[in-house]
Design a protein around this motif. Structure first.
Motif, mmCIF file in Angstrom:
data_model
loop_
_atom_site.group_PDB
_atom_site.id
_atom_site.type_symbol
_atom_site.label_atom_id
_atom_site.label_comp_id
_atom_site.label_asym_id
_atom_site.label_seq_id
_atom_site.Cartn_x
_atom_site.Cartn_y
_atom_site.Cartn_z
ATOM 1 N N GLU A 34 20.067 -2.025 -30.447
ATOM 2 C CA GLU A 34 19.776 -3.007 -29.402
ATOM 3 C C GLU A 34 19.145 -4.262 -30.003
ATOM 4 O OE1 GLU A 34 17.042 -3.426 -25.421
ATOM 5 O OE2 GLU A 34 17.849 -1.452 -25.905
ATOM 6 N N LEU A 35 18.266 -4.095 -30.975
ATOM 7 C CA LEU A 35 17.669 -5.245 -31.654
ATOM 8 C C LEU A 35 18.730 -6.100 -32.343
ATOM 9 C CD1 LEU A 35 14.570 -3.534 -33.332
ATOM 10 C CD2 LEU A 35 14.523 -5.136 -31.416
ATOM 11 N N LEU A 36 19.675 -5.450 -33.004
ATOM 12 C CA LEU A 36 20.733 -6.174 -33.663
ATOM 13 C C LEU A 36 21.611 -6.901 -32.652
ATOM 14 C CD1 LEU A 36 22.280 -6.915 -36.245
ATOM 15 C CD2 LEU A 36 23.581 -4.786 -35.969
ATOM 16 N N GLU A 55 25.160 1.086 -43.548
ATOM 17 C CA GLU A 55 25.740 0.493 -44.751
ATOM 18 C C GLU A 55 27.242 0.624 -44.661
ATOM 19 O OE1 GLU A 55 25.973 0.771 -49.606
ATOM 20 O OE2 GLU A 55 24.253 1.688 -48.608
ATOM 21 N N LEU A 56 27.907 -0.519 -44.799
ATOM 22 C CA LEU A 56 29.362 -0.585 -44.780
ATOM 23 C C LEU A 56 29.825 -1.292 -46.046
ATOM 24 C CD1 LEU A 56 29.778 -1.960 -41.151
ATOM 25 C CD2 LEU A 56 30.009 0.406 -41.860
ATOM 26 N N GLN A 100 31.609 -1.897 -34.997
ATOM 27 C CA GLN A 100 31.111 -2.878 -34.021
ATOM 28 C C GLN A 100 29.769 -3.446 -34.485
ATOM 29 O OE1 GLN A 100 30.925 -0.439 -30.529
ATOM 30 N NE2 GLN A 100 32.990 -0.993 -29.833
ATOM 31 N N LEU A 101 28.888 -2.560 -34.912
ATOM 32 C CA LEU A 101 27.576 -2.990 -35.389
ATOM 33 C C LEU A 101 27.701 -3.823 -36.661
ATOM 34 C CD1 LEU A 101 25.744 0.351 -34.691
ATOM 35 C CD2 LEU A 101 25.301 -1.834 -33.524
ATOM 36 N N GLY A 102 28.630 -3.462 -37.526
ATOM 37 C CA GLY A 102 28.872 -4.229 -38.739
ATOM 38 C C GLY A 102 29.327 -5.647 -38.425
ATOM 39 N N ARG A 105 29.533 -5.864 -48.948
ATOM 40 C CA ARG A 105 28.665 -4.812 -48.389
ATOM 41 C C ARG A 105 27.680 -5.402 -47.390
ATOM 42 N NH1 ARG A 105 24.614 -2.221 -52.442
ATOM 43 N NH2 ARG A 105 23.345 -3.983 -51.815
ATOM 44 N N ILE A 106 27.468 -4.664 -46.315
ATOM 45 C CA ILE A 106 26.399 -4.967 -45.364
ATOM 46 C C ILE A 106 25.457 -3.775 -45.353
ATOM 47 C CG2 ILE A 106 25.827 -5.119 -42.904
ATOM 48 C CD1 ILE A 106 28.249 -6.871 -42.526
#
Length: 110
Positions: free
Chosen positions: A101-103, A80-81, A15-17, A68-69
């Protein structure tokens, strides 16, 4: 760690990725760099102590070439993904924290 905990962690990291990808795909191209013998497009952002980078294949013809992220919070790598068109996916790093939360806030600006 239980299998259900690992799955929840992986789901949250994905989800964050996706949020990070939504932010990074709109950033200007910084340049082309060589990583592990492959040329990659590099996009980056930095905002309020949160920074990220997206590497994508320069020539996406090979399905095994990776993307890559990486996300850093106050200089520390927190996510890191890596993935490929061939279906490979790897969660390299995920450290939960306030950076999430910042992201989320940054991604919702777009």
């Amino acid at each position: 760690m239980r299998a259900s905990d690992r799955q929840a962690r992986l789901t949250r990291a994905k989800q964050l990725g996706r949020l990070a990808y939504d932010v990074l795909r709109f950033e200007d191209l910084v340049g082309i760099i060589e990583i592990e013998g492959e040329d990659k497009y590099l996009r980056e952002f930095a905002h309020q102590g949160l920074s990220g980078s997206l590497l994508t294949p320069r020539s996406p013809m090979r399905p095994d070439e990776f993307s890559r992220i990486q996300i850093r919070h106050l200089g520390r790598k927190v996510l890191e993904l890596r993935w490929s068109k061939a279906g490979d996916f790897r969660l390299v790093t995920y450290e939960p924290g306030e950076w999430e939360e910042l992201l989320d806030q940054l991604a919702n600006v777009f």
